[in-house]
Design a protein around this motif. Structure first.
Motif, PDB file in Angstrom:
ATOM      1  N   GLN A  80       0.843  -1.192   0.000  1.00  0.00           N
ATOM      2  CA  GLN A  80       0.000   0.000   0.000  1.00  0.00           C
ATOM      3  C   GLN A  80       0.875   1.237   0.000  1.00  0.00           C
ATOM      4  OE1 GLN A  80      -2.592   0.173   3.385  1.00  0.00           O
ATOM      5  NE2 GLN A  80      -3.461   2.131   2.816  1.00  0.00           N
ATOM      6  N   GLN A  81       0.447   2.242  -0.766  1.00  0.00           N
ATOM      7  CA  GLN A  81       1.097   3.552  -0.784  1.00  0.00           C
ATOM      8  C   GLN A  81       0.073   4.583  -0.331  1.00  0.00           C
ATOM      9  OE1 GLN A  81       1.322   5.668  -4.522  1.00  0.00           O
ATOM     10  NE2 GLN A  81       3.476   6.187  -4.153  1.00  0.00           N
ATOM     11  N   ILE A  82       0.475   5.447   0.606  1.00  0.00           N
ATOM     12  CA  ILE A  82      -0.387   6.538   1.069  1.00  0.00           C
ATOM     13  C   ILE A  82       0.433   7.816   0.953  1.00  0.00           C
ATOM     14  CG2 ILE A  82      -1.756   7.455   2.970  1.00  0.00           C
ATOM     15  CD1 ILE A  82      -1.520   4.517   4.159  1.00  0.00           C
ATOM     16  N   VAL A  83      -0.092   8.798   0.240  1.00  0.00           N
ATOM     17  CA  VAL A  83       0.605  10.070   0.043  1.00  0.00           C
ATOM     18  C   VAL A  83      -0.336  11.201   0.436  1.00  0.00           C
ATOM     19  CG1 VAL A  83       1.720  11.598  -1.635  1.00  0.00           C
ATOM     20  CG2 VAL A  83       2.003   9.109  -1.826  1.00  0.00           C
ATOM     21  N   SER A  84       0.201  12.166   1.154  1.00  0.00           N
ATOM     22  CA  SER A  84      -0.552  13.347   1.560  1.00  0.00           C
ATOM     23  C   SER A  84       0.298  14.577   1.266  1.00  0.00           C
ATOM     24  CB  SER A  84      -0.858  13.277   3.059  1.00  0.00           C
ATOM     25  OG  SER A  84      -1.407  14.500   3.506  1.00  0.00           O
ATOM     26  N   ALA A  85      -0.352  15.622   0.739  1.00  0.00           N
ATOM     27  CA  ALA A  85       0.354  16.863   0.434  1.00  0.00           C
ATOM     28  C   ALA A  85      -0.632  18.022   0.523  1.00  0.00           C
ATOM     29  CB  ALA A  85       0.953  16.809  -0.963  1.00  0.00           C
ATOM     30  N   PRO A  86      -0.140  19.222   0.820  1.00  0.00           N
ATOM     31  CA  PRO A  86      -1.016  20.389   0.717  1.00  0.00           C
ATOM     32  C   PRO A  86      -1.593  20.437  -0.699  1.00  0.00           C
ATOM     33  CG  PRO A  86       1.058  20.987   1.755  1.00  0.00           C
ATOM     34  CD  PRO A  86       1.220  19.584   1.224  1.00  0.00           C
ATOM     35  N   LEU A  87      -2.824  20.865  -0.822  1.00  0.00           N
ATOM     36  CA  LEU A  87      -3.499  20.838  -2.116  1.00  0.00           C
ATOM     37  C   LEU A  87      -2.741  21.616  -3.190  1.00  0.00           C
ATOM     38  CD1 LEU A  87      -5.924  19.601  -3.465  1.00  0.00           C
ATOM     39  CD2 LEU A  87      -7.253  21.630  -2.840  1.00  0.00           C
ATOM     40  N   ASP A  88      -2.042  22.690  -2.818  1.00  0.00           N
ATOM     41  CA  ASP A  88      -1.307  23.459  -3.824  1.00  0.00           C
ATOM     42  C   ASP A  88      -0.064  22.716  -4.337  1.00  0.00           C
ATOM     43  OD1 ASP A  88       0.175  23.768  -1.460  1.00  0.00           O
ATOM     44  OD2 ASP A  88       0.619  25.879  -1.835  1.00  0.00           O
ATOM     45  N   LYS A  89       0.299  21.602  -3.703  1.00  0.00           N
ATOM     46  CA  LYS A  89       1.423  20.778  -4.164  1.00  0.00           C
ATOM     47  C   LYS A  89       0.936  19.446  -4.747  1.00  0.00           C
ATOM     48  CE  LYS A  89       4.638  22.674  -0.832  1.00  0.00           C
ATOM     49  NZ  LYS A  89       5.618  22.391   0.204  1.00  0.00           N
ATOM     50  N   ALA A  90      -0.363  19.339  -5.003  1.00  0.00           N
ATOM     51  CA  ALA A  90      -0.949  18.069  -5.431  1.00  0.00           C
ATOM     52  C   ALA A  90      -0.378  17.558  -6.744  1.00  0.00           C
ATOM     53  CB  ALA A  90      -2.473  18.203  -5.534  1.00  0.00           C
ATOM     54  N   GLY A  91      -0.233  18.409  -7.747  1.00  0.00           N
ATOM     55  CA  GLY A  91       0.271  17.963  -9.047  1.00  0.00           C
ATOM     56  C   GLY A  91       1.662  17.376  -8.945  1.00  0.00           C
ATOM     57  N   GLU A  92       2.540  18.068  -8.249  1.00  0.00           N
ATOM     58  CA  GLU A  92       3.913  17.584  -8.064  1.00  0.00           C
ATOM     59  C   GLU A  92       3.928  16.298  -7.230  1.00  0.00           C
ATOM     60  OE1 GLU A  92       7.965  18.997  -5.760  1.00  0.00           O
ATOM     61  OE2 GLU A  92       6.553  20.531  -6.418  1.00  0.00           O
ATOM     62  N   ALA A  93       3.118  16.272  -6.159  1.00  0.00           N
ATOM     63  CA  ALA A  93       3.059  15.077  -5.310  1.00  0.00           C
ATOM     64  C   ALA A  93       2.524  13.885  -6.088  1.00  0.00           C
ATOM     65  CB  ALA A  93       2.192  15.350  -4.078  1.00  0.00           C
ATOM     66  N   GLU A  94       1.518  14.100  -6.926  1.00  0.00           N
ATOM     67  CA  GLU A  94       0.952  13.016  -7.739  1.00  0.00           C
ATOM     68  C   GLU A  94       1.986  12.485  -8.723  1.00  0.00           C
ATOM     69  OE1 GLU A  94      -1.550  10.343  -9.905  1.00  0.00           O
ATOM     70  OE2 GLU A  94      -1.566  11.044  -7.840  1.00  0.00           O
ATOM     71  N   ALA A  95       2.723  13.364  -9.381  1.00  0.00           N
ATOM     72  CA  ALA A  95       3.747  12.924 -10.339  1.00  0.00           C
ATOM     73  C   ALA A  95       4.810  12.077  -9.632  1.00  0.00           C
ATOM     74  CB  ALA A  95       4.388  14.132 -11.019  1.00  0.00           C
ATOM     75  N   GLN A  96       5.295  12.542  -8.504  1.00  0.00           N
ATOM     76  CA  GLN A  96       6.306  11.791  -7.754  1.00  0.00           C
ATOM     77  C   GLN A  96       5.742  10.480  -7.219  1.00  0.00           C
ATOM     78  OE1 GLN A  96       7.686  14.598  -4.818  1.00  0.00           O
ATOM     79  NE2 GLN A  96       8.918  15.720  -6.301  1.00  0.00           N
ATOM     80  N   ALA A  97       4.494  10.505  -6.749  1.00  0.00           N
ATOM     81  CA  ALA A  97       3.871   9.301  -6.207  1.00  0.00           C
ATOM     82  C   ALA A  97       3.680   8.250  -7.294  1.00  0.00           C
ATOM     83  CB  ALA A  97       2.532   9.644  -5.556  1.00  0.00           C
ATOM     84  N   GLY A  98       3.299   8.682  -8.493  1.00  0.00           N
ATOM     85  CA  GLY A  98       3.128   7.735  -9.597  1.00  0.00           C
ATOM     86  C   GLY A  98       4.425   7.036  -9.947  1.00  0.00           C
ATOM     87  N   GLU A  99       5.509   7.800 -10.027  1.00  0.00           N
ATOM     88  CA  GLU A  99       6.822   7.211 -10.321  1.00  0.00           C
ATOM     89  C   GLU A  99       7.262   6.275  -9.193  1.00  0.00           C
ATOM     90  OE1 GLU A  99       8.674   7.327 -13.052  1.00  0.00           O
ATOM     91  OE2 GLU A  99       7.169   8.549 -14.057  1.00  0.00           O
TER      92      GLU A  99
END
Length: 187
Positions: A147-166
């Motif tokens: 399982q992967q769980i990622v949390s980030a401030p909403l203004d960093k969501a795009g960057e967090a999503e890209a890193q989480a996907g990789e």
């Protein structure tokens, strides 16, 4: 660096999985690999013996983005869908989540390239009175659930999503090692 973390963890269940590009630790029973960050916080732990299911987790945090990988072995009869539903309830159940309207990572949009089936959900939720992006992903192999769980401030969501996907793709490739090559007997 990985050896020092393993020593502090005081568990024979972790082994050094470092290579020339990164410091990493493998949870030997499950195959989960935890990559140590170059900066930020890192935590690694085995579930206590009193836990209902064996497992371990590792987490990182840097610049408001927190990411956790969890490997757990559930009892007989557990399915990926059931385990994922339980993970969602545990991760975002109290946060009044809404569907995240952003785009999935490029890695998540690509073909599965031989990886096992997995589930991913992305949400917007209020955490500590601030809007956050939350991502929960899960897969299963050989009776272990990653399982992967990622949390980030909403203004960093795009960057967090890209890193989480990789990170998710990389974790799956290591969680499910390739089958050994077939050896053809010689005569």
């Amino acid at each position: 660096m990985a050896l020092a973390v393993i020593e502090r963890a005081e568990s024979h269940l972790f082994v050094d999985a470092s290579d020339e590009t990164r410091a990493a630790i493998r949870h030997a029973p499950s195959g989960m690999v935890c990559v140590l960050p170059r900066d930020g916080a890192f935590d690694l732990e085995v579930f206590p013996e009193t836990a209902g299911n064996p497992g371990a987790y590792c987490s990182t945090a840097s610049d408001g983005v927190a990411a956790t990988f969890v490997a757990v072995r559930f009892g007989a009869g557990t399915t990926l869908d059931r385990a994922f539903a339980d993970a969602l309830a545990a991760s975002v159940g109290q946060a009044s989540p809404q569907h995240w309207s952003g785009e999935p990572s490029v890695a998540d949009k690509s073909s599965p390239d031989g990886l096992p089936h997995f589930r991913i959900a992305r949400f917007e939720a209020t955490v500590n009175e601030a809007p956050h992006y939350l991502r929960v992903a899960m897969s299963e192999a050989n009776g272990w659930y990653l399982q992967q769980i990622v949390s980030a401030p909403l203004d960093k969501a795009g960057e967090a999503e890209a890193q989480a996907g990789e990170a998710w793709r990389a974790a799956l490739r290591e969680f499910i090692p390739p089958a050994p090559p077939l050896v053809t007997p010689t005569r």
